[in-house]
Write a protein that holds these residues in place. Sequence first.
Motif, PDB file in Angstrom:
ATOM      1  N   PHE A  48      30.110  63.019  41.437  1.00 38.67           N
ATOM      2  CA  PHE A  48      28.981  63.057  40.505  1.00 38.67           C
ATOM      3  C   PHE A  48      27.652  62.890  41.245  1.00 38.67           C
ATOM      4  CE2 PHE A  48      32.157  61.128  37.278  1.00 38.67           C
ATOM      5  CZ  PHE A  48      32.781  62.355  37.159  1.00 38.67           C
ATOM      6  N   ALA A  49      27.664  62.074  42.304  1.00 37.05           N
ATOM      7  CA  ALA A  49      26.452  61.916  43.107  1.00 37.05           C
ATOM      8  C   ALA A  49      26.119  63.216  43.828  1.00 37.05           C
ATOM      9  CB  ALA A  49      26.627  60.779  44.112  1.00 37.05           C
ATOM     10  N   HIS A  50      27.132  63.884  44.386  1.00 33.52           N
ATOM     11  CA  HIS A  50      26.899  65.166  45.048  1.00 33.52           C
ATOM     12  C   HIS A  50      26.356  66.206  44.069  1.00 33.52           C
ATOM     13  CE1 HIS A  50      29.827  64.296  48.606  1.00 33.52           C
ATOM     14  NE2 HIS A  50      28.580  64.028  48.933  1.00 33.52           N
ATOM     15  N   SER A  74      25.046  55.375  49.289  1.00 34.98           N
ATOM     16  CA  SER A  74      26.337  54.681  49.336  1.00 34.98           C
ATOM     17  C   SER A  74      26.099  53.180  49.261  1.00 34.98           C
ATOM     18  CB  SER A  74      27.066  55.026  50.634  1.00 34.98           C
ATOM     19  OG  SER A  74      28.265  54.290  50.761  1.00 34.98           O
ATOM     20  N   GLY A  75      26.929  52.488  48.495  1.00 34.10           N
ATOM     21  CA  GLY A  75      26.760  51.044  48.382  1.00 34.10           C
ATOM     22  C   GLY A  75      27.796  50.420  47.482  1.00 34.10           C
ATOM     23  N   TYR A  76      27.377  49.393  46.761  1.00 34.34           N
ATOM     24  CA  TYR A  76      28.295  48.649  45.899  1.00 34.34           C
ATOM     25  C   TYR A  76      27.661  48.414  44.534  1.00 34.34           C
ATOM     26  CZ  TYR A  76      30.176  47.626  50.530  1.00 34.34           C
ATOM     27  OH  TYR A  76      30.658  47.738  51.804  1.00 34.34           O
ATOM     28  N   ALA A 135      34.433  48.207  43.795  1.00 29.57           N
ATOM     29  CA  ALA A 135      34.706  49.175  44.846  1.00 29.57           C
ATOM     30  C   ALA A 135      33.415  49.733  45.409  1.00 29.57           C
ATOM     31  CB  ALA A 135      35.580  50.306  44.295  1.00 29.57           C
ATOM     32  N   SER A 136      33.552  50.443  46.534  1.00 30.29           N
ATOM     33  CA  SER A 136      32.408  51.175  47.044  1.00 30.29           C
ATOM     34  C   SER A 136      31.941  52.141  45.968  1.00 30.29           C
ATOM     35  CB  SER A 136      32.805  51.965  48.301  1.00 30.29           C
ATOM     36  OG  SER A 136      33.152  51.093  49.345  1.00 30.29           O
ATOM     37  N   HIS A 137      30.651  52.366  45.923  1.00 29.82           N
ATOM     38  CA  HIS A 137      30.101  53.221  44.884  1.00 29.82           C
ATOM     39  C   HIS A 137      29.121  54.201  45.502  1.00 29.82           C
ATOM     40  CE1 HIS A 137      29.589  54.277  40.762  1.00 29.82           C
ATOM     41  NE2 HIS A 137      28.294  53.983  40.732  1.00 29.82           N
ATOM     42  N   ALA A 138      28.801  55.247  44.758  1.00 25.60           N
ATOM     43  CA  ALA A 138      27.848  56.246  45.225  1.00 25.60           C
ATOM     44  C   ALA A 138      26.970  56.684  44.067  1.00 25.60           C
ATOM     45  CB  ALA A 138      28.579  57.455  45.812  1.00 25.60           C
ATOM     46  N   TRP A 139      25.703  56.899  44.353  1.00 22.28           N
ATOM     47  CA  TRP A 139      24.771  57.389  43.352  1.00 22.28           C
ATOM     48  C   TRP A 139      23.735  58.269  44.043  1.00 22.28           C
ATOM     49  CZ3 TRP A 139      25.453  52.393  44.916  1.00 22.28           C
ATOM     50  CH2 TRP A 139      24.380  51.713  45.497  1.00 22.28           C
ATOM     51  N   PRO A 163      24.801  58.795  37.879  1.00 24.20           N
ATOM     52  CA  PRO A 163      25.392  59.648  36.844  1.00 24.20           C
ATOM     53  C   PRO A 163      26.785  59.205  36.414  1.00 24.20           C
ATOM     54  CG  PRO A 163      25.426  60.753  38.969  1.00 24.20           C
ATOM     55  CD  PRO A 163      24.615  59.507  39.150  1.00 24.20           C
ATOM     56  N   THR A 164      27.488  58.460  37.245  1.00 28.77           N
ATOM     57  CA  THR A 164      28.814  57.973  36.870  1.00 28.77           C
ATOM     58  C   THR A 164      28.738  57.029  35.685  1.00 28.77           C
ATOM     59  OG1 THR A 164      29.565  58.161  39.163  1.00 28.77           O
ATOM     60  CG2 THR A 164      30.885  56.778  37.685  1.00 28.77           C
TER      61      THR A 164
END
Length: 297
Positions: free
Chosen positions: A193-195, A212-214, A231-235, A250-251
Motif C-alpha cells: 500500500f505504501a508503494h 519504514s518504521g514501527y 510489527a515493522s510497518h511502512a507508510w 494508507p494501510t
Amino acid sequence: MTDIGRADEPVTRRYRIEHRTAYRYSDSVSASYGRGYLRPRVLPWQDLQSHTLVIEPAPSDAAESTDVYGNVDSYFHVTKSHTELVVTGVSMVVVRRPEIDVVAAERPWEDARIGEVDAEGMEFLLASPYVQITEEVREYAASSFRPGRPAMDALVDLVRRIHADFKYSSGSTKVGTSVPEILTKRSGVCQDFAHLMVACARSHGLPARYVSGYLATNPPPGRERMVGVDASHAWAAVRVPGGHWLALDPTNDQLADERYTTVAWGRDYGDVPPLRGVIFTDAETSTMKVAVDVAPL
C-alpha cells in the motif's frame, strides 16, 4: 480518514522498541554478512534516547554508516561457525505528533510540483525498482488529484480510497510484488500500500518517499497489550507546497502521528530493508522468524 487524535489525548509518547530476527539453518554456516536499517532516525519530532544492536554469535566486525538519505545503516560480519543467527535491535525513542503546515497543505497540490533544479525532489519523483509508474497508476490516482484541489484534501482522499479499495491480506504478496500486480490483485500488506501511494503521487509530479518504521498498536478494550504482536510497518510521505513532507498511512487510513516511529526512508523498500545479507553454507533449508515489540513507557 481515522482521526489522528483528540485535543485531550497525549501528543508525546515514549517507547521501548525491540526488533528480533532469528535465522536457523539445517547445516552449519561458516560466515554471515549482514546489513540493514534498525536504528530510528533523529528528527524534529522524534528523539532517539538509546539504541543497541546485539548479534549472536558475536560478529568479528561491525560498523555503522549514514546513507545518502541520512539513514543509519548497520553492518556486521560473523565468522564463527553457526546454525542460528539472532539479530536484536533495542531502541528507546520519544515521538511527538508532527506539526502540519495547514496553510501550505491548503494550497493547490500542483504547487508542490518541482523543476529539474531540485535534486532532493527529483530523487523521490522518478520510478524506482519497486515503484513502477504506469498509465493504470495515473488513472487510479487521477480522481484524487483534480485540478486546483488543496494538497491535503487530495492526499487524504487518495489514502482513503486505497484503504477502501484494497484488502489487507497477510501473505498475499511477496517482497518483489509490483505496483501493477497490486492494482490487479486489490490486496496486499503495508509495504504494498505504501508503494502504491508513492507511485500515485509520483505519477502526478509529487515527490514521495517510502518510509519504514514501527507502529504502536492499541489492544482491544479490556485486554492487555500482547508482547510481540506489533510489527515493522511502512507508510508514505509526500511533499506538499512549500517543501514540507506529509506522512500518511494508507494501510490504516490516517496521518502518521505520535504512534509512528520512523527508522528510515528511501525511494522504495529496496533502499531500506530491516535486514539483508549473504551466508556461506551447504544448508538446504533455513527459517526466519521476526518478532517486534513496541512497548509504551
